[in-house]
Design a protein around this motif. Structure first.
Motif, PDB file in Angstrom:
ATOM      1  N   UNK A   1       0.842  -1.198   0.000  1.00  0.00           N
ATOM      2  CA  UNK A   1       0.000   0.000   0.000  1.00  0.00           C
ATOM      3  C   UNK A   1       0.878   1.249   0.000  1.00  0.00           C
ATOM      4  N   UNK A   2       0.520   2.192  -0.845  1.00  0.00           N
ATOM      5  CA  UNK A   2       1.303   3.420  -0.947  1.00  0.00           C
ATOM      6  C   UNK A   2       1.112   4.297   0.286  1.00  0.00           C
ATOM      7  N   UNK A   3       2.199   4.835   0.777  1.00  0.00           N
ATOM      8  CA  UNK A   3       2.179   5.742   1.925  1.00  0.00           C
ATOM      9  C   UNK A   3       2.634   7.133   1.481  1.00  0.00           C
ATOM     10  N   UNK A   4       2.184   8.142   2.195  1.00  0.00           N
ATOM     11  CA  UNK A   4       2.687   9.494   2.001  1.00  0.00           C
ATOM     12  C   UNK A   4       3.619   9.821   3.154  1.00  0.00           C
ATOM     13  N   UNK A   5       4.874  10.109   2.823  1.00  0.00           N
ATOM     14  CA  UNK A   5       5.886  10.401   3.823  1.00  0.00           C
ATOM     15  C   UNK A   5       6.323  11.854   3.711  1.00  0.00           C
ATOM     16  N   UNK A   6       6.484  12.496   4.848  1.00  0.00           N
ATOM     17  CA  UNK A   6       7.076  13.830   4.915  1.00  0.00           C
ATOM     18  C   UNK A   6       8.349  13.708   5.740  1.00  0.00           C
ATOM     19  N   UNK A   7       9.467  14.107   5.153  1.00  0.00           N
ATOM     20  CA  UNK A   7      10.783  13.910   5.772  1.00  0.00           C
ATOM     21  C   UNK A   7      11.376  15.246   6.198  1.00  0.00           C
ATOM     22  N   UNK A   8      11.778  15.334   7.459  1.00  0.00           N
ATOM     23  CA  UNK A   8      12.305  16.571   8.023  1.00  0.00           C
ATOM     24  C   UNK A   8      13.797  16.407   8.311  1.00  0.00           C
ATOM     25  N   UNK A   9      14.600  17.249   7.683  1.00  0.00           N
ATOM     26  CA  UNK A   9      16.049  17.157   7.848  1.00  0.00           C
ATOM     27  C   UNK A   9      16.507  17.752   9.175  1.00  0.00           C
ATOM     28  N   UNK A  10      17.784  17.582   9.464  1.00  0.00           N
ATOM     29  CA  UNK A  10      18.343  18.044  10.724  1.00  0.00           C
ATOM     30  C   UNK A  10      19.165  19.315  10.599  1.00  0.00           C
ATOM     31  N   UNK A  11      19.981  19.559  11.622  1.00  0.00           N
ATOM     32  CA  UNK A  11      20.822  20.758  11.663  1.00  0.00           C
ATOM     33  C   UNK A  11      21.745  20.834  10.453  1.00  0.00           C
ATOM     34  N   UNK A  12      21.938  22.054   9.984  1.00  0.00           N
ATOM     35  CA  UNK A  12      22.871  22.383   8.910  1.00  0.00           C
ATOM     36  C   UNK A  12      22.474  21.809   7.555  1.00  0.00           C
ATOM     37  N   UNK A  13      21.380  21.083   7.496  1.00  0.00           N
ATOM     38  CA  UNK A  13      21.060  20.312   6.303  1.00  0.00           C
ATOM     39  C   UNK A  13      20.081  21.006   5.376  1.00  0.00           C
ATOM     40  N   UNK A  14      19.973  20.426   4.183  1.00  0.00           N
ATOM     41  CA  UNK A  14      18.982  20.818   3.182  1.00  0.00           C
ATOM     42  C   UNK A  14      18.160  19.582   2.826  1.00  0.00           C
ATOM     43  N   UNK A  15      17.045  19.759   2.103  1.00  0.00           N
ATOM     44  CA  UNK A  15      16.244  18.595   1.714  1.00  0.00           C
ATOM     45  C   UNK A  15      17.015  17.560   0.904  1.00  0.00           C
ATOM     46  N   UNK A  16      18.080  17.975   0.246  1.00  0.00           N
ATOM     47  CA  UNK A  16      18.844  17.044  -0.603  1.00  0.00           C
ATOM     48  C   UNK A  16      19.451  15.880   0.182  1.00  0.00           C
ATOM     49  N   UNK A  17      19.567  16.008   1.513  1.00  0.00           N
ATOM     50  CA  UNK A  17      20.128  14.891   2.286  1.00  0.00           C
ATOM     51  C   UNK A  17      19.223  13.668   2.218  1.00  0.00           C
ATOM     52  N   UNK A  18      17.962  13.869   1.817  1.00  0.00           N
ATOM     53  CA  UNK A  18      17.006  12.765   1.721  1.00  0.00           C
ATOM     54  C   UNK A  18      16.989  12.118   0.349  1.00  0.00           C
ATOM     55  N   UNK A  19      17.802  12.589  -0.583  1.00  0.00           N
ATOM     56  CA  UNK A  19      17.688  12.137  -1.977  1.00  0.00           C
ATOM     57  C   UNK A  19      17.729  10.618  -2.118  1.00  0.00           C
ATOM     58  N   UNK A  20      18.666   9.970  -1.451  1.00  0.00           N
ATOM     59  CA  UNK A  20      18.798   8.515  -1.566  1.00  0.00           C
ATOM     60  C   UNK A  20      17.583   7.821  -0.946  1.00  0.00           C
ATOM     61  N   UNK A  21      17.223   8.236   0.263  1.00  0.00           N
ATOM     62  CA  UNK A  21      16.068   7.668   0.952  1.00  0.00           C
ATOM     63  C   UNK A  21      14.796   7.886   0.131  1.00  0.00           C
ATOM     64  N   UNK A  22      14.653   9.101  -0.397  1.00  0.00           N
ATOM     65  CA  UNK A  22      13.466   9.439  -1.180  1.00  0.00           C
ATOM     66  C   UNK A  22      13.340   8.535  -2.390  1.00  0.00           C
ATOM     67  N   UNK A  23      14.453   8.316  -3.089  1.00  0.00           N
ATOM     68  CA  UNK A  23      14.423   7.470  -4.273  1.00  0.00           C
ATOM     69  C   UNK A  23      14.039   6.037  -3.918  1.00  0.00           C
ATOM     70  N   UNK A  24      14.593   5.536  -2.830  1.00  0.00           N
ATOM     71  CA  UNK A  24      14.272   4.178  -2.403  1.00  0.00           C
ATOM     72  C   UNK A  24      12.794   4.036  -2.058  1.00  0.00           C
ATOM     73  N   UNK A  25      12.240   5.023  -1.373  1.00  0.00           N
ATOM     74  CA  UNK A  25      10.829   4.970  -1.004  1.00  0.00           C
ATOM     75  C   UNK A  25       9.931   5.110  -2.238  1.00  0.00           C
ATOM     76  N   UNK A  26      10.318   5.961  -3.179  1.00  0.00           N
ATOM     77  CA  UNK A  26       9.542   6.116  -4.400  1.00  0.00           C
ATOM     78  C   UNK A  26       9.579   4.854  -5.235  1.00  0.00           C
ATOM     79  N   UNK A  27      10.712   4.170  -5.227  1.00  0.00           N
ATOM     80  CA  UNK A  27      10.816   2.901  -5.958  1.00  0.00           C
ATOM     81  C   UNK A  27       9.878   1.851  -5.382  1.00  0.00           C
ATOM     82  N   UNK A  28       9.520   2.020  -4.106  1.00  0.00           N
ATOM     83  CA  UNK A  28       8.580   1.099  -3.447  1.00  0.00           C
ATOM     84  C   UNK A  28       7.130   1.555  -3.604  1.00  0.00           C
ATOM     85  N   UNK A  29       6.930   2.641  -4.342  1.00  0.00           N
ATOM     86  CA  UNK A  29       5.582   3.107  -4.621  1.00  0.00           C
ATOM     87  C   UNK A  29       5.049   4.159  -3.683  1.00  0.00           C
ATOM     88  N   UNK A  30       5.897   4.689  -2.792  1.00  0.00           N
ATOM     89  CA  UNK A  30       5.434   5.684  -1.833  1.00  0.00           C
ATOM     90  C   UNK A  30       5.599   7.100  -2.381  1.00  0.00           C
TER      91      UNK A  30
END
Length: 238
Positions: A1-30
């Motif tokens: 089942x597809x999920x909607x995820x919102x990912x919040x980065x940490x100190x000093x970071x930008x959203x790009x730190x999630x790029x790998x995780x985001x791709x993996x989750x999207x590959x799973x249909x999320x």
């Protein structure tokens, strides 16, 4: 089942730190959303604001408003400081589930450990640090954040960092002095399932701190990743 995820980065970071995780989750249909915390989009985004004086509350309120924009409860994922923010949001907003990666501890959880003191001592003992931007040196970041990360990847992430708010850091580290209770979380108000993930070699949010965070929630599960430090966001590490 597809999920909607919102990912919040940490100190000093930008959203790009999630790029790998985001791709993996999207590959799973999320469906994955990775917003930038206020003034974290770029160095240019900080030019017209005193970033050192921005409160953690500004970040929390931003994420609350962002999450409330979805019609259905979502899965909220937070890393490090983003994990602390996610906990505060979960106490105010109905979520499907809460996933905390190496989460910074909310008020009431003792987070100081020898490695944490070594990493932050120079910064948190400078008078007025709570009004100034904070940024670790390359040597500090390599030791405290990017340990167990290949040199090339570590340098790439470090070079993409932006300065962080000294006030936000103070509100997390010295919660017992913060009369506003900015980093305080009403744990009983978090009713969704909680998954806390720590890392064996994390020096900035040690695994023992992550276990303490998990222990505050009656409906939490804890999992510890072996062979990793703070940077659990991508790839395999040894």
């Amino acid at each position: 089942m597809s999920e909607t995820l919102v990912c919040i980065h940490g100190m000093w970071s930008k959203p790009s730190v999630w790029d790998c995780f985001k791709q993996q989750m999207q590959d799973c249909g999320h469906v994955v959303h990775c917003p930038a915390l206020p003034y974290h989009e770029s160095l240019e985004a900080q030019q017209d604001v005193a970033i050192g004086e921005v409160s953690l509350q500004r970040y929390i309120d931003f994420v609350v408003e962002y999450v409330q924009g979805f019609e259905q409860p979502i899965t909220l994922v937070g890393h490090s400081m983003g994990g602390m923010i996610a906990q505060a949001v979960a106490a105010r907003v109905s979520l499907k589930q809460l996933i905390l990666l190496n989460p910074a501890a909310p008020a009431g959880v003792l987070a100081f450990r020898p490695s944490v003191l070594r990493l932050f001592f120079f910064h948190l003992t400078k008078w007025g640090f709570w009004r100034k931007p904070i940024k670790l040196s390359w040597e500090e970041a390599r030791w405290g954040i990017y340990n167990h990360v290949p040199e090339q990847d570590a340098r790439r992430h470090y070079d993409d960092q932006v300065p962080e708010s000294g006030r936000a850091a103070a509100e997390i580290a010295f919660w017992f002095l913060d009369k506003q209770g900015t980093s305080r979380v009403d744990f009983k108000s978090v009713t969704c399932p909680v998954l806390v993930i720590g890392a064996e070699h994390d020096r900035i949010v040690p695994a023992s701190v992550c276990r303490s965070v998990a222990g505050r929630y009656p409906n939490a599960s804890y999992y510890e990743i072996k062979g990793y430090g703070q940077w659990t966001l991508e790839g395999e590490r040894s």
